[in-house]
Enzyme design. Sequence first.
Site, PDB file in Angstrom:
ATOM      1  N   GLY A  60      13.360   7.255  -7.057  1.00  0.00           N
ATOM      2  CA  GLY A  60      12.151   6.481  -6.865  1.00  0.00           C
ATOM      3  C   GLY A  60      12.257   5.232  -7.695  1.00  0.00           C
ATOM      4  N   VAL A  83      15.794  11.605 -10.058  1.00  0.00           N
ATOM      5  CA  VAL A  83      15.355  12.937 -10.448  1.00  0.00           C
ATOM      6  C   VAL A  83      16.466  13.937 -10.157  1.00  0.00           C
ATOM      7  CG1 VAL A  83      13.572  14.675 -10.167  1.00  0.00           C
ATOM      8  CG2 VAL A  83      13.031  12.289  -9.775  1.00  0.00           C
ATOM      9  N   ASP A 133      -0.685   4.655  -7.518  1.00  0.00           N
ATOM     10  CA  ASP A 133       0.293   4.798  -6.435  1.00  0.00           C
ATOM     11  C   ASP A 133       0.091   6.128  -5.727  1.00  0.00           C
ATOM     12  OD1 ASP A 133       2.298   3.973  -4.759  1.00  0.00           O
ATOM     13  OD2 ASP A 133       3.940   4.423  -6.128  1.00  0.00           O
ATOM     14  N   LEU A 181      17.748  15.220  -6.827  1.00  0.00           N
ATOM     15  CA  LEU A 181      16.640  15.652  -5.975  1.00  0.00           C
ATOM     16  C   LEU A 181      16.038  14.480  -5.244  1.00  0.00           C
ATOM     17  CD1 LEU A 181      14.806  18.116  -8.358  1.00  0.00           C
ATOM     18  CD2 LEU A 181      16.107  18.686  -6.331  1.00  0.00           C
ATOM     19  N   GLY A 182      16.148  13.300  -5.852  1.00  0.00           N
ATOM     20  CA  GLY A 182      15.557  12.152  -5.195  1.00  0.00           C
ATOM     21  C   GLY A 182      15.568  10.960  -6.117  1.00  0.00           C
ATOM     22  N   LYS A 185      13.651  13.755 -14.800  1.00  0.00           N
ATOM     23  CA  LYS A 185      13.532  12.381 -14.315  1.00  0.00           C
ATOM     24  C   LYS A 185      14.173  11.462 -15.340  1.00  0.00           C
ATOM     25  CE  LYS A 185      10.239  11.019 -11.480  1.00  0.00           C
ATOM     26  NZ  LYS A 185       8.897  10.958 -10.935  1.00  0.00           N
ATOM     27  N   GLY A 191      13.410   5.806 -11.412  1.00  0.00           N
ATOM     28  CA  GLY A 191      14.698   6.349 -11.789  1.00  0.00           C
ATOM     29  C   GLY A 191      15.043   7.504 -10.882  1.00  0.00           C
TER      30      GLY A 191
END
Length: 811
Positions: free
Chosen positions: A533, A538, A648, A530-531, A554, A536
């Site tokens: 960052g 996801v 963040d 999914l993505g 995640k 780590g």
Amino acid sequence: MRDRTCAGMVLDLAFPIFFLILLLPCSLIRAQNTGAIGINDSVTAGDKRATPWLSPSQDFAFGFRQLANNKDLYLLAIWYNKIPDRTIVWFANGADPAPTNSKVQLTAQQGLVLTTPQGGEIWTSGISMGEAAQGFLNDTGNLVISNSRAEKLWQSFDDPTDTLLPTQTMEQGGRLSSRLSETNYSQGRFQFRLLHDGNAVLNTNNLPTGLAYDAYFWSNTYDTNVSNAGIRVVFNESGYLFVLRANDERVLLTQGRVVSATENYHRATLNFDGVFVLYSHPKNFSGGSGNWSIIRTMPANICTSIRLGMGSGPCGFNSICTLDDDMRPICRCPHESFSLLDPEDKYGGCKPHFPTQYCDDNYSADNFDLVELTNTDWPQTDYETYSPYNIEECTKACLQDCFCNVAIFGEGTCWKKKLPLSFGRQDTSVNRKAFIKVRKGNFTLPPASPFPPFPYPKKKEDALVLPVLLGTSVFANFLLVGLVSFCFAFFYRKKLSRNAPPVERSVQSNLRCFSFKELAVATDGFTEELGRGSFGTVYKGFIELGARIPVAVKKLDRVVQESEKEFKTEVEVIGQTYHKNLVRLIGFCEEGEHRLLVYEFLSSGSLSSFLFGAMKLSWNQRTEIALGIARGLLYLHEECSTQIIHCDIKPQNILLDEYYDAKIADFGLAKLLFLDQSKTYTNIRGTKGYVASEWFRNMPITAKVDVYSFGVLLLEIVSCQKSVETERNGEGKILTYWAYDCYQEGRIEALVENDEEALNDMRRLDRFVTVAIWCIQEDPTLRPTMKMVMLMLEDIIQVPVPPCPFPFTTT
Ligand SMILES: *[C@@H]1O[C@H](CO)[C@@H](O)[C@H](O)[C@H]1NC(C)=O
Ligand SMILES: *[C@@H]1O[C@H](CO)[C@@H](O)[C@H](O)[C@H]1NC(C)=O
Ligand SMILES: *[C@@H]1O[C@H](CO)[C@@H](O)[C@H](O)[C@H]1NC(C)=O
Ligand SMILES: *[C@@H]1O[C@H](CO)[C@@H](O)[C@H](O)[C@H]1NC(C)=O
Ligand SMILES: *[C@@H]1O[C@H](CO)[C@@H](O)[C@H](O)[C@H]1NC(C)=O
Ligand SMILES: *[C@@H]1O[C@H](CO)[C@@H](O)[C@H](O)[C@H]1NC(C)=O
Ligand SMILES: *[C@@H]1O[C@H](CO)[C@@H](O)[C@H](O)[C@H]1NC(C)=O
Ligand SMILES: *[C@@H]1O[C@H](CO)[C@@H](O)[C@H](O)[C@H]1NC(C)=O
Ligand SMILES: *[C@@H]1O[C@H](CO)[C@@H](O)[C@H](O)[C@H]1NC(C)=O
């Protein structure tokens, strides 16, 4: 640029990223440039040393391309080799991607053969006769297999996928098929065909049978007198696309300015959204990233062109299509009480998430409202028409009719329609109003899946909304994060047990502990990414909790050496947060070196795509989102048993559920990853553009860093502009400075230019901007707490006039 620190950061970051992007494709290429392919030559998928086969000029390459959404699968393809996005122009195995270590080999008997590592055949080109003697990748992008007498036995130009290239032709009966989506290469819903009557058409088709539906574009080159019908579609070497008639007449499909073919690449691609586009791209783009520019799109407006017959058009059922600046469709649901059928697929249609009206008492007209949409129409599925009628009669007739889901009104005529609605369009040329029936109030369906009951100790009305979805960070963001090591959230906590409401302390975490194997199964071996960052990667998965529930898993890849007990303690702290505006943690896994967190899945993705992307949220939605984020932060700072400083806060870390409620993600994670106990904050955490000055000034870090980031985010939400915008000439625009200038000069309306809804709500606009300016004060002691922020945003207390936020910065 006034703030030297910030300006320096922007430029320092922009440079290496730029180079990295440019160098990536180049590093994969090694010279091998005769274009010739010998019998028994092969290429292996995923072999880092293997080079693709190149055409003599190296303009085109043939080989394997990793799928963007599945790193273990490969597409056998031909692509532009010299341009950074390496656009694919032909592919062999769209429906059946090849696993790692699959091999393509040129054989004498069968031509090209693609096999799995186990030897299973995925695809063969076949040859028309005899024995193949060699292959050749021509500089035109055509892959040719020929015999020893140089006769063509097979060529990729005869077997096109979704793209035509100059010098390629298509005979009667030939077709292009769109791919299914941007990243899925199996057959899609659209076709470009040259029919046997000589007409070149674009049409939708039914998957999986391939039955063709009505055409939505045609060249008008048919002729009942066959001698004059179109016989071939030709893309000539100068970049002109035309239908050639039997009498040699040319009917041009190219109607824009065609640029020189010696200096530009040309291609004609049937995109997955049904728009057939003629593109050009400069061959020499010396350093600039270069782009495909559009010469012509067919049809000119796909949203209004598809209107007849069956199928769902470019956007799926119950959806509304509008055109973007590139003449490509943007699809969205008609109202916030509708959501995407498949949360991953914007083009897949929408469903109502309220019970639609039935003809019985409990669903009587009193429970429904009509919502007006201007310049909107669904041309199909009428079952009643009234004329002459006025608007009031029309809406009343629909509201009182339990079969009616939509009323369309235009020029004294009223149409009643049923679901599913097809070919929805919104365009200034559409002289109609649509009234869509929705359930009154903020009604939500009961939970679809039986989670264990969540304790929501603070607010009773926080209905549980399931299943929801988790957004992804964009690739660029990942790159940025990867390059600069300081882009991490920071977790700081101190005991606040005195302030904690008693009910909170007694909450037992009901987190589930998963085994690594369970999560590997749930995510199908960590396939659907999914993505990524800083923490780590996801992955999407499904877990069984009474029902199959979508989750976001995640996988942390930088866990600081920590005892198992500490990991569990930190996770329990996160797990004990229950708030409508926080992404929920469902469970975790700690096994050997594996550390994973399992979250609820949120479909709408991150706020950033709704602020800076094509699909804009309305002013009211944006203000609701801002309030939601403020509530979430207030909870983290003051209302949970252990204070959590996020550190963040930025749009990428705010996810939206299907009702566009904001949920804060990634809170509390840095504590797991950076056990910086020394309290000397030499490393900056957070993301450029959102970090407070304390990080640079060796000052203590408090919850006020989140207030600062919230202030920046609030300005972004108000103005839909990025906090730091780097322009092409290297100059940057910094939103906080601009916003303060506007505020000081009394022209805050410039921040929301053209946003009618916001301009009609000047008091709130003024309040929000003023609060934001309080939040971005360089002196942390001047910044309000989140509690104060909340009270000011909600207009419960007055907002005083703020001082200049940048007293330390020289102009
Ligand atoms: C290709 O491989 C086959 C089987 O290994 C072999 O019989 C044939 O001679 C090879 N051909 C060439 C041209 O190397
Ligand atoms: C490459 O394509 C050009 C243009 O169609 C053609 O003239 C040439 O013969 C082709 N070369 C080979 C080896 O097929
Ligand atoms: C592409 O979509 C089809 C149909 O939905 C699906 O079966 C297939 O797995 C998808 N392929 C990839 C690589 O995602
Ligand atoms: C068909 O086309 C031919 C040649 O263009 C012409 O001579 C003939 O008259 C046409 N027939 C009709 C019926 O239009
Ligand atoms: C390509 O077609 C256009 C339009 O008919 C024509 O002007 C041009 O001369 C053609 N180019 C070549 C190389 O035949
Ligand atoms: C590319 O363009 C630049 C300027 O736009 C020019 O200086 C350079 O010579 C060109 N290179 C080629 C190979 O044409
Ligand atoms: C390329 O296209 C994108 C979006 O279509 C645009 O934002 C960007 O500025 C373009 N780049 C160049 C160099 O033209
Ligand atoms: C209608 O609502 C009433 C009261 O809420 C309920 O008792 C009844 O079962 C409902 N009927 C149906 C068909 O849902
Ligand atoms: C949702 O409904 C409740 C009660 O029905 C109401 O208090 C609340 O303001 C509503 N929220 C929105 C966003 O409409």
